[in-house]
Design a protein around this motif. Structure first.
Motif, PDB file in Angstrom:
ATOM      1  N   VAL B 121       0.829  -1.199   0.000  1.00 43.58           N
ATOM      2  CA  VAL B 121       0.000   0.000   0.000  1.00 43.58           C
ATOM      3  C   VAL B 121       0.870   1.258   0.000  1.00 43.58           C
ATOM      4  CG1 VAL B 121      -1.680   1.307   1.364  1.00 43.58           C
ATOM      5  CG2 VAL B 121      -1.944  -1.158   1.118  1.00 43.58           C
ATOM      6  N   GLY B 122       1.875   1.273   0.864  1.00 41.98           N
ATOM      7  CA  GLY B 122       2.737   2.446   0.984  1.00 41.98           C
ATOM      8  C   GLY B 122       3.452   2.776  -0.318  1.00 41.98           C
ATOM      9  N   LEU B 138      -1.818  16.876  -1.737  1.00 40.57           N
ATOM     10  CA  LEU B 138      -1.936  17.436  -0.393  1.00 40.57           C
ATOM     11  C   LEU B 138      -3.012  16.702   0.401  1.00 40.57           C
ATOM     12  CD1 LEU B 138      -0.770  19.785   1.299  1.00 40.57           C
ATOM     13  CD2 LEU B 138      -2.834  21.062   0.705  1.00 40.57           C
ATOM     14  N   ALA B 139      -4.135  16.397  -0.268  1.00 47.10           N
ATOM     15  CA  ALA B 139      -5.237  15.705   0.413  1.00 47.10           C
ATOM     16  C   ALA B 139      -4.758  14.356   0.944  1.00 47.10           C
ATOM     17  CB  ALA B 139      -6.407  15.525  -0.544  1.00 47.10           C
ATOM     18  N   LEU B 140      -4.075  13.606   0.089  1.00 47.01           N
ATOM     19  CA  LEU B 140      -3.610  12.274   0.500  1.00 47.01           C
ATOM     20  C   LEU B 140      -2.546  12.375   1.590  1.00 47.01           C
ATOM     21  CD1 LEU B 140      -3.749   9.296   0.224  1.00 47.01           C
ATOM     22  CD2 LEU B 140      -2.408   9.399  -1.868  1.00 47.01           C
ATOM     23  N   MET B 141      -1.644  13.344   1.433  1.00 47.19           N
ATOM     24  CA  MET B 141      -0.598  13.551   2.444  1.00 47.19           C
ATOM     25  C   MET B 141      -1.211  13.862   3.807  1.00 47.19           C
ATOM     26  SD  MET B 141       2.739  13.479   2.114  1.00 47.19           S
ATOM     27  CE  MET B 141       4.087  13.497   0.951  1.00 47.19           C
ATOM     28  N   LEU B 142      -2.187  14.778   3.816  1.00 48.35           N
ATOM     29  CA  LEU B 142      -2.795  15.173   5.086  1.00 48.35           C
ATOM     30  C   LEU B 142      -3.535  14.010   5.725  1.00 48.35           C
ATOM     31  CD1 LEU B 142      -4.102  18.800   4.481  1.00 48.35           C
ATOM     32  CD2 LEU B 142      -2.223  18.043   5.941  1.00 48.35           C
ATOM     33  N   ALA B 143      -4.286  13.268   4.903  1.00 44.64           N
ATOM     34  CA  ALA B 143      -5.016  12.117   5.443  1.00 44.64           C
ATOM     35  C   ALA B 143      -4.031  11.107   6.045  1.00 44.64           C
ATOM     36  CB  ALA B 143      -5.843  11.464   4.345  1.00 44.64           C
ATOM     37  N   MET B 211       4.915   5.378   2.841  1.00 42.62           N
ATOM     38  CA  MET B 211       4.555   6.236   1.712  1.00 42.62           C
ATOM     39  C   MET B 211       5.429   7.489   1.678  1.00 42.62           C
ATOM     40  SD  MET B 211       0.900   8.013   0.853  1.00 42.62           S
ATOM     41  CE  MET B 211       1.195   9.496   1.804  1.00 42.62           C
ATOM     42  N   VAL B 212       5.514   8.178   2.814  1.00 47.52           N
ATOM     43  CA  VAL B 212       6.265   9.437   2.848  1.00 47.52           C
ATOM     44  C   VAL B 212       7.741   9.191   2.551  1.00 47.52           C
ATOM     45  CG1 VAL B 212       7.027  11.316   4.347  1.00 47.52           C
ATOM     46  CG2 VAL B 212       4.659  10.569   4.407  1.00 47.52           C
ATOM     47  N   ILE B 251      16.343   2.704   0.765  1.00 46.27           N
ATOM     48  CA  ILE B 251      15.136   3.130   1.471  1.00 46.27           C
ATOM     49  C   ILE B 251      14.213   1.962   1.694  1.00 46.27           C
ATOM     50  CG2 ILE B 251      13.089   4.566   1.296  1.00 46.27           C
ATOM     51  CD1 ILE B 251      14.754   6.404  -0.425  1.00 46.27           C
ATOM     52  N   LEU B 252      14.072   1.125   0.663  1.00 46.39           N
ATOM     53  CA  LEU B 252      13.177  -0.021   0.793  1.00 46.39           C
ATOM     54  C   LEU B 252      13.661  -0.956   1.893  1.00 46.39           C
ATOM     55  CD1 LEU B 252      12.294  -0.738  -2.940  1.00 46.39           C
ATOM     56  CD2 LEU B 252      10.874   0.305  -1.177  1.00 46.39           C
ATOM     57  N   VAL B 253      14.984  -1.100   1.999  1.00 44.17           N
ATOM     58  CA  VAL B 253      15.524  -1.949   3.061  1.00 44.17           C
ATOM     59  C   VAL B 253      15.135  -1.380   4.419  1.00 44.17           C
ATOM     60  CG1 VAL B 253      17.640  -2.728   4.176  1.00 44.17           C
ATOM     61  CG2 VAL B 253      17.430  -2.849   1.703  1.00 44.17           C
ATOM     62  N   VAL B 254      15.312  -0.060   4.570  1.00 45.96           N
ATOM     63  CA  VAL B 254      15.006   0.570   5.859  1.00 45.96           C
ATOM     64  C   VAL B 254      13.532   0.396   6.210  1.00 45.96           C
ATOM     65  CG1 VAL B 254      14.809   2.770   7.056  1.00 45.96           C
ATOM     66  CG2 VAL B 254      16.872   2.240   5.782  1.00 45.96           C
ATOM     67  N   VAL B 255      12.640   0.702   5.268  1.00 52.38           N
ATOM     68  CA  VAL B 255      11.215   0.624   5.618  1.00 52.38           C
ATOM     69  C   VAL B 255      10.764  -0.814   5.828  1.00 52.38           C
ATOM     70  CG1 VAL B 255      10.541   2.816   4.578  1.00 52.38           C
ATOM     71  CG2 VAL B 255      10.447   0.747   3.202  1.00 52.38           C
ATOM     72  N   THR B 256      11.380  -1.753   5.104  1.00 53.11           N
ATOM     73  CA  THR B 256      11.000  -3.151   5.301  1.00 53.11           C
ATOM     74  C   THR B 256      11.387  -3.624   6.696  1.00 53.11           C
ATOM     75  OG1 THR B 256      11.441  -3.534   2.971  1.00 53.11           O
ATOM     76  CG2 THR B 256      11.179  -5.477   4.354  1.00 53.11           C
ATOM     77  N   ILE B 257      12.643  -3.412   7.054  1.00 51.96           N
ATOM     78  CA  ILE B 257      13.105  -3.859   8.370  1.00 51.96           C
ATOM     79  C   ILE B 257      12.283  -3.173   9.463  1.00 51.96           C
ATOM     80  CG2 ILE B 257      15.046  -3.921   9.944  1.00 51.96           C
ATOM     81  CD1 ILE B 257      15.649  -5.694   7.695  1.00 51.96           C
ATOM     82  N   GLN B 258      12.057  -1.889   9.275  1.00 48.42           N
ATOM     83  CA  GLN B 258      11.298  -1.147  10.269  1.00 48.42           C
ATOM     84  C   GLN B 258       9.902  -1.740  10.436  1.00 48.42           C
ATOM     85  OE1 GLN B 258      13.117   1.004  11.806  1.00 48.42           O
ATOM     86  NE2 GLN B 258      11.449   1.072  13.273  1.00 48.42           N
TER      87      GLN B 258
END
Lengths: 289, 332
Positions: B121-122, B138-143, B211-212, B251-258
């Motif tokens: 999803v991210g 902006l709408a998606l970011m804020l949500a 996502m961010v 980045i993908l490694v970081v977010v996956t491990i996290q």
């Protein structure tokens, strides 16, 4: 980062479809929060209705009143705020010093320490609840104020658990301060501590803000420690625990739960909006060249 | 978590050149090499952190291991009975218990599904963000920011309410779409739908980080490179595979491990949404299991043994993480 934009040419219908998708996803993602706030303002009868409507014609503050008057929610709110504030400030200061040490000095065991900080981030704090429970019990016998049933028993573990990540993240910010600046400061006769607090600290402050978001959130969210360490002294309970008061065997007080949830979420939202740019650029810093 | 990590992965070459000790010092280079060492100063700066971490992390880990080898129940905690060394008896009891293995399997599967869903999803939404103009973005970011900021406890209560059998809007919407089976359907009654409900909440509150971060990563790729590839006639898939994916890998490694770390230790969501582990403990994960063993039934040694098992599993994840960082040439 902001000026280089990925804009592969996309044909118009595709872009419109993408934008429609983005808006729908945004609505779905925001819906739980909307429903929470809406339900907090709905009068009792509408919440208990089996035909829930996505609006209310008679907003009322009854649920909030119940939350604050019957359940002393204000007290829990201040407890949570106090714990989070102490953790954020203490861990930011301690992490700043440690990050400076590992980023600007070369010494024996430096790499070993860094690896240990990294490993420490992975330690599941939940697994340590049992030994920490006994540690807090024993500490409380000799040092009043940090034993079980006190706010200190929530503050101390959270400082420890936010430190490894904070040090690791701040290290990048400290490293980014040019060494020439440090040399210039010493040439101008600044002492080491003067450089540390009057030059380095202000420069690294944005990084500290980004780091603090994480320690604030993990502390504010804490449920397990509050549940395990605050056993009998309910006056020292924090928000997550107080929320559960509204879950009742004879039927949950959904209006109260949603009002309490709203009160608990709003400060974090405000905090997020305030630091949002710093946060995104802090994360962006992870990928910027 | 190490958002800072990838930063240095990228910067590594420059850093290595600058700080490599040795006789080859570029002219006009380091003048203060001696003072960089700083004698006791770095240890002075590190002292508070080391004291706190030693007392509240290292010592408790030691204690956890110790308790897992003792007999430690209510009798020892408050009854003053002497503790006895049990060797591996607690582990034997744990490993001989069928429920423990059920919980381990459930934890691993649940964490895996959470991680994969969150990443999918991210990443998908990060790519979507690069394809839209300012307002939808902006709408998606804020949500997403809102979901991210929501504390686990409140998020859990809200999602339970959304899916409430009588008063929740989700069942009504499903019925309205013609799925009449959802009339007053109780999501927490069945094991899988209860896990699914928790999964929705976990993905909801943890996809924004992915996502961010991934979005920031995509934006950091120089436009010229992508345009040049497009001009050379590379397909979108090809551009993704040969340019974007390799550049996004750190980045993908970081977010996956996290995500693995977060989702493996989900506690609050399970506890709140399934009321302490579900009907007949059907929604137990290791964390909740350890808590229930220790604090609900006062079997502190068994709870500690479960904690040790969790610690070991996450240690393996950490080692994999370190290896991946090393392979990327990270300079610590």
């Amino acid at each position: 980062m902001s000026h280089s934009r990925v804009s592969l040419r996309i044909r118009r219908p595709w872009r419109l479809a993408a934008e429609a998708t983005a808006l729908i996803v945004a609505a779905v993602v925001a819906f739980p929060l909307y429903w929470m706030v809406l339900s907090a303002f709905k009068p009792e009868g509408e919440i208990q209705s089996t035909e829930p409507r996505p609006w209310t014609t008679a907003p009322s503050l009854d649920s909030f009143r119940r939350v604050f008057q019957q359940e002393d929610f204000g007290r829990y709110f201040l407890n949570s705020l106090f714990v989070a504030a102490v953790v954020v400030v203490a861990s930011a200061l301690i992490a700043f010093l440690a990050a400076t040490a590992v980023a600007r000095f070369r010494f024996r065991f430096r790499t070993t320490l860094l690896i240990m900080f990294l490993v420490a981030q992975m330690v599941p704090i939940e697994a340590l609840t049992i030994p920490l429970f006994f540690l807090m019990r024993d500490l409380g016998e000799s040092v009043p104020g940090i034993g079980l049933n006190t706010l200190g028993s929530l503050i101390l573990p959270h400082i420890a658990f936010s430190l490894p990540f904070a040090i690791w993240m701040l290290r990048g910010f400290v490293k980014a301060v040019p060494e020439a600046l440090e040399e210039a400061a010493y040439l101008d006769g600044a002492s080491r501590s003067r450089f540390l607090w009057q030059i380095l600290f202000p420069l690294v402050f944005p990084g500290l803000v980004a780091t603090s978001v994480f320690s604030f959130i993990s502390t504010w969210n804490d449920f397990l420690f509050a549940k395990s360490f605050i056993i009998s002294a309910t006056e020292n309970s924090t928000l997550p625990m107080a929320l559960l008061v509204f879950f009742k065997a004879e039927g949950n007080d959904w209006g109260g739960i949603m009002a309490a949830s709203t009160v608990m979420t709003i400060p974090v939202l405000i905090f997020f909006v305030l630091v949002q740019r710093r946060l995104v650029s802090g994360l962006g810093g992870a990928v910027k060249d | 978590m190490s958002s800072g990590t990838a930063q240095h992965a990228r910067r590594a070459p420059a850093k290595v050149r600058r700080s490599r000790p040795g006789p080859v010092v570029p002219a006009g280079g380091r003048t203060r090499r001696g003072s960089r060492r700083g004698g006791w100063t770095p240890w002075l700066y590190l002292a508070p952190a080391l004291v706190v971490l030693g007392g509240l992390l290292v010592y408790p880990i030691y204690q956890l291991g110790l308790i897992s080898f003792l007999e430690y129940t209510q009798a020892q905690v408050s009854g003053g009975e002497p503790t006895t060394f049990q060797g591996f008896a607690n582990y034997a009891e744990l490993f001989g218990d069928g429920e423990f293995w059920n919980v381990v399997v459930a934890t691993l599967l649940f964490a895996a599904v959470c991680v994969i869903s969150t990443l999918a999803v991210g990443c998908a939404l990060a790519v979507l963000l690069t394809r839209v103009r300012a307002i939808p973005r902006l709408a998606l970011m804020l949500a997403a920011l809102g979901a991210w900021a929501t504390p686990a406890v409140t998020g859990s209560t809200v999602w339970v309410f959304l899916f409430d059998a009588d008063f929740g809007p989700v069942n009504k919407i499903l019925v309205w779409f013609g799925l009449s089976g959802f009339e007053n359907y109780s999501w927490t009654y069945d094991r899988y739908s209860a896990f699914a409900l928790v999964l929705f909440e976990v993905v909801w509150c943890s996809f924004p980080f992915v996502m961010v971060t991934v979005y920031a990563g995509i934006k950091a790729i120089p436009t010229e490179v992508l345009e040049a590839a497009a001009l050379d006639g590379a397909s979108t898939w090809r551009i993704w595979r040969t340019i974007m994916a390799p550049m996004l890998r750190p980045i993908l490694v970081v977010v996956t491990i996290q995500s693995i770390i977060w989702d493996f230790k989900v506690f609050t969501q399970i506890y709140v949404m399934t009321d302490g582990g579900g009907i007949a403990r059907q929604n137990m994960v290791l964390n909740v299991y350890a808590y229930q063993k220790a604090f609900a039934s006062s079997q502190y040694s068994l709870g500690s043994a479960i904690g040790v098992v969790m610690l070991l599993i996450l240690l393996v994840v950490t080692l994999v993480y370190l290896r991946l960082l090393r392979r990327q040439g990270e300079e610590l």
